[in-house]
Design a protein around this motif. Structure first.
Motif, PDB file in Angstrom:
ATOM      1  N   VAL A 288       0.862  -1.184   0.000  1.00  0.00           N
ATOM      2  CA  VAL A 288       0.000   0.000   0.000  1.00  0.00           C
ATOM      3  C   VAL A 288       0.896   1.230   0.000  1.00  0.00           C
ATOM      4  CG1 VAL A 288      -1.784   1.279   1.259  1.00  0.00           C
ATOM      5  CG2 VAL A 288      -1.819  -1.229   1.244  1.00  0.00           C
ATOM      6  N   VAL A 289       0.622   2.154  -0.903  1.00  0.00           N
ATOM      7  CA  VAL A 289       1.397   3.389  -1.010  1.00  0.00           C
ATOM      8  C   VAL A 289       0.467   4.559  -0.697  1.00  0.00           C
ATOM      9  CG1 VAL A 289       2.584   4.924  -2.624  1.00  0.00           C
ATOM     10  CG2 VAL A 289       3.001   2.448  -2.722  1.00  0.00           C
ATOM     11  N   ILE A 290       0.879   5.379   0.247  1.00  0.00           N
ATOM     12  CA  ILE A 290       0.095   6.576   0.568  1.00  0.00           C
ATOM     13  C   ILE A 290       0.509   7.661  -0.434  1.00  0.00           C
ATOM     14  CG2 ILE A 290      -0.555   8.224   2.377  1.00  0.00           C
ATOM     15  CD1 ILE A 290      -1.238   5.180   2.905  1.00  0.00           C
ATOM     16  N   SER A 291      -0.390   7.966  -1.343  1.00  0.00           N
ATOM     17  CA  SER A 291      -0.011   8.786  -2.498  1.00  0.00           C
ATOM     18  C   SER A 291       0.193  10.266  -2.152  1.00  0.00           C
ATOM     19  CB  SER A 291      -1.038   8.624  -3.624  1.00  0.00           C
ATOM     20  OG  SER A 291      -2.325   8.875  -3.136  1.00  0.00           O
ATOM     21  N   LYS A 292      -0.100  10.643  -0.910  1.00  0.00           N
ATOM     22  CA  LYS A 292       0.203  12.019  -0.477  1.00  0.00           C
ATOM     23  C   LYS A 292       1.689  12.190  -0.157  1.00  0.00           C
ATOM     24  CE  LYS A 292      -2.904  11.965   2.775  1.00  0.00           C
ATOM     25  NZ  LYS A 292      -3.947  12.166   3.793  1.00  0.00           N
ATOM     26  N   ASN A 293       2.413  11.070   0.004  1.00  0.00           N
ATOM     27  CA  ASN A 293       3.821  11.138   0.392  1.00  0.00           C
ATOM     28  C   ASN A 293       4.725  10.939  -0.818  1.00  0.00           C
ATOM     29  OD1 ASN A 293       2.764  11.305   2.941  1.00  0.00           O
ATOM     30  ND2 ASN A 293       3.166   9.162   3.456  1.00  0.00           N
ATOM     31  N   PRO A 294       5.337  12.039  -1.339  1.00  0.00           N
ATOM     32  CA  PRO A 294       6.133  11.943  -2.564  1.00  0.00           C
ATOM     33  C   PRO A 294       7.251  10.908  -2.463  1.00  0.00           C
ATOM     34  CG  PRO A 294       5.849  14.248  -1.905  1.00  0.00           C
ATOM     35  CD  PRO A 294       5.286  13.403  -0.798  1.00  0.00           C
ATOM     36  N   GLU A 295       7.849  10.750  -1.282  1.00  0.00           N
ATOM     37  CA  GLU A 295       8.967   9.795  -1.186  1.00  0.00           C
ATOM     38  C   GLU A 295       8.474   8.351  -1.320  1.00  0.00           C
ATOM     39  OE1 GLU A 295       7.577  10.637   2.982  1.00  0.00           O
ATOM     40  OE2 GLU A 295       7.857  11.787   1.153  1.00  0.00           O
ATOM     41  N   GLU A 296       7.241   8.100  -0.894  1.00  0.00           N
ATOM     42  CA  GLU A 296       6.684   6.748  -1.068  1.00  0.00           C
ATOM     43  C   GLU A 296       6.444   6.445  -2.542  1.00  0.00           C
ATOM     44  OE1 GLU A 296       3.629   4.933   1.330  1.00  0.00           O
ATOM     45  OE2 GLU A 296       3.843   6.480   2.855  1.00  0.00           O
ATOM     46  N   LEU A 297       5.991   7.461  -3.282  1.00  0.00           N
ATOM     47  CA  LEU A 297       5.783   7.283  -4.730  1.00  0.00           C
ATOM     48  C   LEU A 297       7.122   7.066  -5.425  1.00  0.00           C
ATOM     49  CD1 LEU A 297       3.141  10.097  -5.395  1.00  0.00           C
ATOM     50  CD2 LEU A 297       2.728   7.640  -5.514  1.00  0.00           C
ATOM     51  N   GLN A 298       8.097   7.882  -5.035  1.00  0.00           N
ATOM     52  CA  GLN A 298       9.428   7.858  -5.642  1.00  0.00           C
ATOM     53  C   GLN A 298      10.062   6.461  -5.577  1.00  0.00           C
ATOM     54  OE1 GLN A 298      10.105  10.699  -7.017  1.00  0.00           O
ATOM     55  NE2 GLN A 298      12.172  10.269  -7.796  1.00  0.00           N
ATOM     56  N   ALA A 299       9.764   5.762  -4.497  1.00  0.00           N
ATOM     57  CA  ALA A 299      10.342   4.416  -4.312  1.00  0.00           C
ATOM     58  C   ALA A 299       9.863   3.429  -5.382  1.00  0.00           C
ATOM     59  CB  ALA A 299       9.985   3.895  -2.923  1.00  0.00           C
ATOM     60  N   HIS A 300       8.774   3.784  -6.086  1.00  0.00           N
ATOM     61  CA  HIS A 300       8.209   2.873  -7.099  1.00  0.00           C
ATOM     62  C   HIS A 300       8.428   3.380  -8.526  1.00  0.00           C
ATOM     63  CE1 HIS A 300       6.022   0.111  -4.389  1.00  0.00           C
ATOM     64  NE2 HIS A 300       6.030   1.157  -3.571  1.00  0.00           N
ATOM     65  N   LEU A 301       9.343   4.327  -8.701  1.00  0.00           N
ATOM     66  CA  LEU A 301       9.588   4.935 -10.009  1.00  0.00           C
ATOM     67  C   LEU A 301       9.885   3.874 -11.079  1.00  0.00           C
ATOM     68  CD1 LEU A 301       9.742   8.010 -10.627  1.00  0.00           C
ATOM     69  CD2 LEU A 301      12.226   7.805 -10.516  1.00  0.00           C
ATOM     70  N   GLN A 302       9.235   4.007 -12.229  1.00  0.00           N
ATOM     71  CA  GLN A 302       9.509   3.155 -13.407  1.00  0.00           C
ATOM     72  C   GLN A 302       9.419   1.660 -13.103  1.00  0.00           C
ATOM     73  OE1 GLN A 302      13.142   4.426 -15.380  1.00  0.00           O
ATOM     74  NE2 GLN A 302      12.606   6.581 -15.156  1.00  0.00           N
ATOM     75  N   SER A 303       8.464   1.273 -12.273  1.00  0.00           N
ATOM     76  CA  SER A 303       8.419  -0.145 -11.885  1.00  0.00           C
ATOM     77  C   SER A 303       7.110  -0.853 -12.241  1.00  0.00           C
ATOM     78  CB  SER A 303       8.664  -0.273 -10.380  1.00  0.00           C
ATOM     79  OG  SER A 303       7.590   0.270  -9.651  1.00  0.00           O
ATOM     80  N   PHE A 304       6.091  -0.110 -12.657  1.00  0.00           N
ATOM     81  CA  PHE A 304       4.780  -0.737 -12.903  1.00  0.00           C
ATOM     82  C   PHE A 304       4.570  -1.104 -14.367  1.00  0.00           C
ATOM     83  CE2 PHE A 304       3.979   1.213  -8.841  1.00  0.00           C
ATOM     84  CZ  PHE A 304       3.132   0.317  -8.217  1.00  0.00           C
ATOM     85  N   ASP A 305       3.975  -2.290 -14.591  1.00  0.00           N
ATOM     86  CA  ASP A 305       3.546  -2.668 -15.931  1.00  0.00           C
ATOM     87  C   ASP A 305       2.226  -1.988 -16.289  1.00  0.00           C
ATOM     88  OD1 ASP A 305       5.453  -5.014 -16.653  1.00  0.00           O
ATOM     89  OD2 ASP A 305       4.828  -5.388 -14.575  1.00  0.00           O
ATOM     90  N   PHE A 306       1.387  -1.824 -15.266  1.00  0.00           N
ATOM     91  CA  PHE A 306       0.020  -1.372 -15.538  1.00  0.00           C
ATOM     92  C   PHE A 306      -0.531  -0.712 -14.278  1.00  0.00           C
ATOM     93  CE2 PHE A 306      -4.631  -2.279 -15.934  1.00  0.00           C
ATOM     94  CZ  PHE A 306      -4.859  -1.702 -17.172  1.00  0.00           C
TER      95      PHE A 306
END
Ligand SMILES: [Zn+2]
Ligand SMILES: [Zn+2]
Length: 351
Positions: free
Chosen positions: A222-240
């Protein structure tokens, strides 16, 4: 013609109230269904309040319909009296265009929707499932598995197929990393399907309180999308990424999280547009931003059969129809886990 009782919006500014009308006679290819349960979709509220600007009144919402067949026309082969049956968002289409020919009736230019459309047989408005009875062509009627809790099956007819179809279209399965944006009626089904297809499933939510429930539903992270650093940890990693949020929001929060050639698909319909996404986010990694609308009848049946096999239903809160106006208000506050379903037996007392 058969008299039906219902709850209808009589005016965009007024609460839903009892309404009687006539269902068409059962034609050769038709089935009549006694409605037992009907899910409450966000689009019911939008159209009851004319927020898309195309509503005609009185308007009987409801397109997550399950019940029992009470009568069949003499050309009907798919159903017999007493069978369970379901109706989703569509009740007819042209039947001859390339979309219809490929079983993608939802993309036909002449789709007849379950309510707020015009019935091709009578020229009258179509009325939805907040009522005790419906008459539908067998081609647009779904077979409902007997092994699932019936009330919790109803939301599969819209929320279920809306999330199942894009996951299937983009061939999601084992080895994929899938993001789901938003945990509501659509999002909770997206997590269940993505998990069932074997993908590593990540929920994006603004509410930390939803994390535990998301894991129960099948999310791996689960990623809390209000936290930029949490999003950053998933950079360029999703297929969909399946984005189920129906409120305008910044899509560029999520686009950089896709791999090269990744796709974010939108299934929520906001009443004003999202800010336009950054073109650089699209072209530098050949990413796609896409949309998807419900699913065809064939695929909806496939989804129901998949749910029967994997024991998947919606998480619901059952309400009597007299509670519908309060349910709309609670839905606006996202105060439902995760779909209201109307117990249509309560309608008898209402009318
Ligand atoms: Zn819907
Ligand atoms: Zn067509």
């Amino acid at each position: 013609m058969t008299k039906a009782i219902s709850y209808a919006a009589h005016d965009p500014k007024k609460p839903l109230a009892p309404f009687s009308f006539e269902r068409r006679d059962v034609g050769a290819g038709d089935v009549a269904i006694e409605i037992l349960y009907c899910g409450v979709c966000h689009s019911d509220l939008h159209q009851a309040r004319d927020e898309w600007g195309n509503s005609t009144f009185p308007l009987v919402p409801g397109h997550e319909i399950v019940g029992r067949v009470t009568q069949v026309g003499n050309a009907v082969t798919k159903f017999k009296v007493g069978d369970l049956a379901g109706v989703g968002c569509m009740v007819d289409a042209c039947g001859t265009c390339p979309d219809c020919n490929q079983g993608l009736e939802q993309y036909c230019n002449h789709t007849v929707f379950t309510y707020n459309s015009l019935d091709k047989h009578t020229g009258n408005p179509t009325y939805g499932g907040y009522s005790n009875l419906i008459v539908v062509d067998q081609r647009f009627t779904l077979k409902i598995p007997e092994n699932l809790e019936l009330a919790a099956v109803a939301p599969l007819l819209c929320a279920g197929i809306t999330t199942y179809s894009p996951l299937r279209h983009w061939k999601i399965g084992k080895g994929h990393k899938v993001g789901v944006v938003g945990l509501g009626g659509l999002g909770h089904m997206a997590i269940k399907f993505s998990h069932a297809f074997g993908a590593h499933t990540v929920l994006f939510t603004t509410s930390p309180g939803k994390a535990e429930d998301a894991r129960r539903l099948g999310a791996d992270e689960v990623v809390i999308s209000k936290n930029p650093e949490e999003l950053q940890a998933h950079l360029q990693s999703f297929d969909f990424i399946l984005n189920t949020v129906a409120a305008p929001h910044n899509l560029d929060q999520f686009m950089p999280l896709l791999k090269r050639d990744g796709t974010m698909c939108l299934v929520g319909v906001p009443d004003s547009p999202h800010p336009s996404p950054s073109i650089a986010n699209l072209i530098f990694k050949r990413r796609s931003l896409a949309g998807s609308l419900i699913g065809g009848i064939r695929e909806t049946q496939e989804m129901l059969d998949f749910c029967a096999e994997h024991n998947i239903t919606s998480d619901i809160e059952l309400i009597p129809i007299q509670e519908i106006n309060r349910a709309f208000e609670r839905m606006l506050r996202s105060d439902v886990k995760y779909r209201f379903v109307i117990d249509i037996a309560s309608l008898k007392q209402a009318a």
